[in-house]
Design a protein around this motif. Sequence first.
Motif, mmCIF file in Angstrom:
data_model
loop_
_atom_site.group_PDB
_atom_site.id
_atom_site.type_symbol
_atom_site.label_atom_id
_atom_site.label_comp_id
_atom_site.label_asym_id
_atom_site.label_seq_id
_atom_site.Cartn_x
_atom_site.Cartn_y
_atom_site.Cartn_z
ATOM 1 N N TYR A 52 -7.159 1.857 5.297
ATOM 2 C CA TYR A 52 -6.567 0.565 4.964
ATOM 3 C C TYR A 52 -6.050 -0.200 6.179
ATOM 4 O O TYR A 52 -6.340 -1.397 6.309
ATOM 5 N N HIS B 60 0.834 -1.203 0.000
ATOM 6 C CA HIS B 60 0.000 0.000 0.000
ATOM 7 C C HIS B 60 0.872 1.257 0.000
ATOM 8 O O HIS B 60 0.637 2.195 -0.780
ATOM 9 N N PHE C 125 -7.497 -0.326 -1.912
ATOM 10 C CA PHE C 125 -7.232 0.833 -1.063
ATOM 11 C C PHE C 125 -6.082 1.670 -1.618
ATOM 12 O O PHE C 125 -6.097 2.902 -1.511
#
Length: 236
Positions: free
Chosen positions: A215, A104, A162
Amino acid sequence: MPKPVVPEDKRRRRRPTKSGTVLSERLIVRTALRMLREHGSAGLTARRLGLALDCDPSTLYRYFRGMDDLTLAIGDALIAQALRGWEPTGQWRADLRAIGLRIHSAYVAHPQAALLTANRVSGRSHELAADEAVLNVLRTAGFPLPDTVRVYHAFIDQTLAFAALDAASLALPSASQRADDAKWSSTYARLPHSTHPRIAEAAPLLATRMLTSAYPTALDMLLDSAHDSLRAATGG
């Protein structure tokens, strides 16, 4: 007949460009990432990339089959950044959490590239290494194969979804980002209890919470569910 693929070692341009640079796949990808950061996806073309690298655009096709192939390489480079330095600890939950947060973070560090690549499947080496790592963590922890695939699917898709969502916000013009963020403390915070009681009571928390990525919370919720699934499967 289809055009034969040139082996990777034969694609290298050993002769420097006019500025003295020797091209490589890594250099092209790095330059493409910079161009995406500065100009967005619309600014990434073979012509502009050639100008940035001081080479004829046709030279790029010695390294990539086309701009779409370059896009896949960019996505794989983001995963490579995420995996760099990661080592499994043997604690499946901590290991999956670390991988998820790393992927991420790598994507949101390059918002324009994330929007271009988060939904793609490259089949390249670093993507394969990440998938192998996640599957291995789950299987080593004792997840049955069907549960392994189910958790892997949710884990990867949630992470990339995300990443794309957060990258889309970061890719907005600064004025638009500020305007969106301000609505939580202006529009939402000023709604009366008489018409929007639940928003009104939550407004102070929303004004803080909604400015950060959900997230990590969603990841923990997924891992909680996976933990319960593992206990049910193993009786532990």
